[in-house]
Design a protein around this motif. Sequence first.
Motif, short mmCIF file in Angstrom:
data_model
loop_
_atom_site.label_atom_id
_atom_site.label_comp_id
_atom_site.label_asym_id
_atom_site.label_seq_id
_atom_site.Cartn_x
_atom_site.Cartn_y
_atom_site.Cartn_z
N ARG A 233 -81.14 11.20 0.27
CA ARG A 233 -82.59 10.98 0.36
C ARG A 233 -82.90 9.58 0.90
N ARG A 237 -84.94 8.74 4.25
CA ARG A 237 -86.14 7.89 4.17
C ARG A 237 -86.07 6.75 5.17
N ASP A 241 -88.57 6.03 8.50
CA ASP A 241 -89.45 4.87 8.36
C ASP A 241 -89.72 4.26 9.73
#
Length: 289
Positions: A233, A237, A241
């Motif tokens: 995860r 992420r 971003d």
Amino acid sequence: MAGPRASVVVPVYQAERHVEETLRSVLAQTYADLEVVVLDNACTDATPHILARYADDPRLRVVRNATVLPLAENWNAAVSLATGDLVKVVCADDLVHPDIVARQVAAFEADPGLALVSCRRHIVSEDTRVIASDRGLMGLTGRHSGRETVRRVVRNGGNPIGEPGCVMFRRVDFDSTGGFDASLVFPMDIDMWVRLLKFGDFHGLPDSLAAFRAGTGSISAGVTAAMYADQRRLTDRLGSDPFWQVDRTSRLLGRAGNVSSQLRHRALFLASARANRRFGAGRELDWSL
């Protein structure tokens, strides 16, 4: 009066087996403008008695928690005790080369644009025999921008920057991040390194100046499927971003990298378990460069 230039903080909990060896390696630093802060997380084993043997060293300060703090909270508390501008966290079973602080401080002083300096490391067994040499920093030696470094982190799918003992950072930047994230365990360190890279660039020293102990009692030894999912995860992420501008190819490679990172981690601890059963297996740790 100004404080020291650099601080090494050592959070300890039930660390009687290895903490003395760790502390000796930290106190053997060639860098003079140094403080060493040990945070005793309410240990009930022999750790406090071992630490007391070093009470006469003027560089050393030992602080004890009244109650046991959770991991991230304890690490944050340890860093908060540091008074140096530059900080490194050394886990209570890991080891550092006598020149690591001097080398990392020199890198910061040569380049004010750096937020993070790391190095390669050896993997050692419970009895400090080397079971894997010169690991880490794949493609990350030398100077790299924060964005380039994070793209390589995403591609790797794991933690190519290294464990805390490999890394030095600026205290002011750490305070600005809010500290280690208590919602993470396995990727807690790489999450912090990435957040620090929002404040500057990265420099990877090519020499192995730290030793990570792949012991049966370490945090990393007990990694579960849920912890691997945390790592996945985190990689996803970072890849999504917009600040890091990670390309689609790197994101796709990161998915595969998560799997290979898991396999490498499991293979390492299987090798460590075999070495630990065969006391004296592997070569002796030698800090000559």
